[in-house]
Structures are given as C-alpha cells and as structure tokens.
Design an enzyme around this catalytic site. Sequence first.
Site, mmCIF file in Angstrom:
data_model
loop_
_atom_site.group_PDB
_atom_site.id
_atom_site.type_symbol
_atom_site.label_atom_id
_atom_site.label_comp_id
_atom_site.label_asym_id
_atom_site.label_seq_id
_atom_site.Cartn_x
_atom_site.Cartn_y
_atom_site.Cartn_z
ATOM 1 N N GLU A 84 0.852 -1.189 0.000
ATOM 2 C CA GLU A 84 0.000 0.000 0.000
ATOM 3 C C GLU A 84 0.888 1.238 0.000
ATOM 4 O OE1 GLU A 84 -3.756 -1.961 2.288
ATOM 5 O OE2 GLU A 84 -2.501 -0.682 3.509
ATOM 6 N N CYS A 104 6.902 -6.826 6.956
ATOM 7 C CA CYS A 104 8.009 -6.260 7.742
ATOM 8 C C CYS A 104 8.394 -7.284 8.801
ATOM 9 C CB CYS A 104 7.532 -4.967 8.414
ATOM 10 S SG CYS A 104 8.788 -4.151 9.422
ATOM 11 N N GLY A 156 7.205 -1.787 5.972
ATOM 12 C CA GLY A 156 8.591 -2.188 5.821
ATOM 13 C C GLY A 156 9.541 -1.303 6.593
ATOM 14 N N GLU A 157 10.740 -1.819 6.805
ATOM 15 C CA GLU A 157 11.795 -1.055 7.471
ATOM 16 C C GLU A 157 12.834 -0.712 6.392
ATOM 17 O OE1 GLU A 157 12.790 0.535 10.274
ATOM 18 O OE2 GLU A 157 14.612 0.818 9.124
ATOM 19 N N LEU A 212 10.713 6.441 17.757
ATOM 20 C CA LEU A 212 11.286 6.221 19.087
ATOM 21 C C LEU A 212 10.303 5.507 20.019
ATOM 22 C CD1 LEU A 212 13.924 6.779 20.600
ATOM 23 C CD2 LEU A 212 12.906 8.881 21.462
ATOM 24 N N ASN A 287 -2.905 4.941 16.288
ATOM 25 C CA ASN A 287 -4.043 4.624 15.422
ATOM 26 C C ASN A 287 -4.469 3.187 15.673
ATOM 27 O OD1 ASN A 287 -4.097 7.135 13.970
ATOM 28 N ND2 ASN A 287 -2.215 6.473 12.966
ATOM 29 N N CYS A 330 -0.727 6.077 9.815
ATOM 30 C CA CYS A 330 0.504 5.445 10.292
ATOM 31 C C CYS A 330 0.206 4.128 10.988
ATOM 32 C CB CYS A 330 1.208 6.336 11.304
ATOM 33 S SG CYS A 330 1.755 7.873 10.629
HETATM 34 N N1 SAH Z 1 9.819 0.818 9.810
HETATM 35 C C1 SAH Z 1 9.963 2.245 9.687
HETATM 36 C C2 SAH Z 1 9.030 2.825 8.663
HETATM 37 C C3 SAH Z 1 7.563 2.739 9.021
HETATM 38 S S1 SAH Z 1 7.038 4.339 9.292
HETATM 39 C C4 SAH Z 1 9.810 2.870 11.063
HETATM 40 O O1 SAH Z 1 9.554 2.149 12.021
HETATM 41 O O2 SAH Z 1 10.024 4.066 11.190
HETATM 42 C C5 SAH Z 1 5.500 4.096 10.035
HETATM 43 C C6 SAH Z 1 5.382 4.898 11.288
HETATM 44 O O3 SAH Z 1 4.115 4.636 11.891
HETATM 45 C C7 SAH Z 1 6.432 4.520 12.306
HETATM 46 O O4 SAH Z 1 6.827 5.668 13.008
HETATM 47 C C8 SAH Z 1 5.647 3.594 13.193
HETATM 48 O O5 SAH Z 1 6.243 3.413 14.445
HETATM 49 C C9 SAH Z 1 4.314 4.284 13.230
HETATM 50 N N2 SAH Z 1 3.218 3.426 13.661
HETATM 51 C C10 SAH Z 1 3.142 2.090 13.582
HETATM 52 N N3 SAH Z 1 1.978 1.655 14.056
HETATM 53 C C11 SAH Z 1 1.295 2.753 14.455
HETATM 54 C C12 SAH Z 1 0.008 2.945 15.001
HETATM 55 N N4 SAH Z 1 -0.791 1.925 15.244
HETATM 56 N N5 SAH Z 1 -0.373 4.209 15.275
HETATM 57 C C13 SAH Z 1 0.441 5.252 14.991
HETATM 58 N N6 SAH Z 1 1.653 5.134 14.449
HETATM 59 C C14 SAH Z 1 2.075 3.888 14.193
#
Ligand code: SAH
Length: 342
Positions: A84, A104, A156-157, A212, A287, A330
């Site tokens: 997506e 991921c 993905g990372e 973080l 979320n 996110c």
């Molecule tokens: N793997 C990378 C890229 C993903 S970015 C990373 O971890 O940064 C997606 C972002 O959404 C990340 O900051 C992740 O921690 C955040 N995220 C994941 N699940 C979420 C949720 N349920 N609610 C809000 N943010 C979330």
Amino acid sequence: MLSDYSFEEIKLYAKKIGLPEFRGEQIFDAIYSGKSLQEISNLSKAIKDIIAKDYPEYNIERKYESKDGTKKYIIKYADNNIVECVLMKYKYGYTLCISTQVGCRMGCKFCASTLHGLARNLSTGEMLGQVFLVNRDLGGSRKNRLITNIVLMGSGEPLDNFDNVTKFIELISASKGLNISQRNISLSTCGLVDKIYKLMEKNFNITLTISLHATTDEYRRQIMPIANKFAIKEIIDACSEYYKKTNRRIYFEYTLIKSINDSEEDVIRLSKLLKGLNCHVNVIPLNSVKERTLKGTSRLDAYKFVDNLKSKGVSATVRRTMGEDIAGACGQLRNQLMDLKD
Ligand code: SAH
C-alpha cells in the site's frame, strides 16, 4: 527489471539489444511516466516484443479515498504481492508515503505492517513504480511531475532493505528522472543503528526520522523488538552524528500509547534524551489496528504531552492523522487486502 536502471543504464540496454539511443530515451520516458507496455504509442510492436520480458509489471489494483482527501493505493507486482502507498495533499503539493518491503520483520507490537512478517524486499524499481503509477494517476508524467515529497514511511523497514532503498533515493532524485530533491525525501527507521551510520556514508541530503516511541530501553523492548539490539542512547548518538554530517534536523516519531509511554516521567526523560540535539518530535496518538489491543492516548492528552515537552524546550507538535477511515494512517498499512467495512 528496467525500472531498476538509471537513464544511462537504460540507454546502454537499448544499445545492447541493437536499438538507437533515442529508443532508450523513449523507453525511459515511458517507464518514468508510469505507462504500461501496451500504453506506449511511440514504439513498434516488434520493439515491444523484444523489451517485454524486461519491462516492469505493476499496476494500481485498487484505490481508496478518505474523507480528508488522502488516497490509499494498492499496488500489485508481477508475483501478485501487494503493498500500500498513501498520497496526502498539502498546501505545497503532494506527499507520497511509499512502502519499502512486502510486510516487515521488525515486529513492533502496535503496527499492522508486521502482522504477517516479512514476505520479501521490494526492488528499487518496484519502489519507483509506486511513485510512477501514482504520479500518472494524478495526471502527471515524467516531464510533469506532480508529487513533490516522498516519505519512506509505508510498510517495511527501509534500512532493512538498504541497497535497494539507497538506490531508490539516488534514482528518484536524479535530474534525468523525476528530479525530486533529496531535501523533500524523509526516511523513517525504527533505529537500525549500524545502518544509520552506513546511510551517512552516502552523503544524502534526506531527512532522517526515528520511530522512538519510548523513553527507557526497558519500555521500548516491550513494544519494539529492535530495542533488544540497540539502546536508545546508541540511536541518539547516531542521530547527533547524522546531524553533524548533514546539518539536517532530526525528526522523532512518538506514538502515544495509553499508560505505556505517555506519563509525566516520559516527558522528563524524553527532554533529557534529546537535549542539545537539533530535532523535532512528532507526537501521534496510536491509530487503531484491529488485531492489536494497545490503546491510544486521547488527542487532548496528546496536546498536554506536547505542551509539557515544549515547556522543557523540546520542539514538538501533535501530528494530524490522515486517512484513518481508509486504514491509510501510520501503522495501518498491510500486505493483504482488507475489507474496509470490517
Ligand atoms: N519501519 C519504519 C518505517 C515505518 S514508518 C519505522 O519504524 O520508522 C511508520 C510509522 O508509523 C512509524 O513511526 C511507526 O512506528 C508508526 N506506527 C506504527 N503503528 C502505528 C500505530 N498503530 N499508530 C500510529 N503510528 C504507528
């Protein structure tokens, strides 16, 4: 696949199969304009037959539009895997949030992208394909690029797919390609410290964003398995180095999870951790992800958290959530089609 190639490489490819240079340029233009092989009108059937096995195969399988105007695209690849990507409209233009892997393997407890583990890495060309297809869907082409910003924040990372992602950054910012300035590209990572150092060696001008989400290693380990490998202190040190090297302000994502990371002590610890670093914190209330039980902090409390951070000298804002009604926010992106009415 031809979309993995740079302009020069495609010209070389054309030469190798006995075509004049301008044919290479036409092929490049078609790929970067998001056209399928059938849609190319300036190449003969004979040429198309020759390049067919190398021509990228991907398409927009579905598209969802949110009440807030955000669009989520399901992109399907030749092997039927899907990812997506999410298009957001801002005053300055369009930002596309792209995926870097199918699934991921980081295993963060709050995120939908990792629910089924990692299926595979995306190639450089497959990541570029997301940009080409959505740009075309907006009515754009190679010469008329409508997407202004790219965030590597989909599923993905990115640093777990290092070589393909860094080549993606090179190609998407190449002047002959879509020419998207590296300053308009953000890469988000859960903190693969060794790869952050490797990224610095590339001398890119991109923005580094760190997910973080916790202020002690102990708490971070509970929600992010990667914390077993790298300590928060090591991440912050890597960020300081990144800033020294690039002069680019560092961004932190901090997802507020009720009773896990949203206390007054967290504010104090976070402000101490970030002291002296030129950075900004984006606070996002969690979320919802239907398979997950963690609860988000209320928006009101998120504003309080941010006010407290600010009073301690940390630059911070509550990030607007976009596309939640289409599971495009996110942490809601997946590698399997979900019925949105569920
Ligand atoms: N793997 C990378 C890229 C993903 S970015 C990373 O971890 O940064 C997606 C972002 O959404 C990340 O900051 C992740 O921690 C955040 N995220 C994941 N699940 C979420 C949720 N349920 N609610 C809000 N943010 C979330």
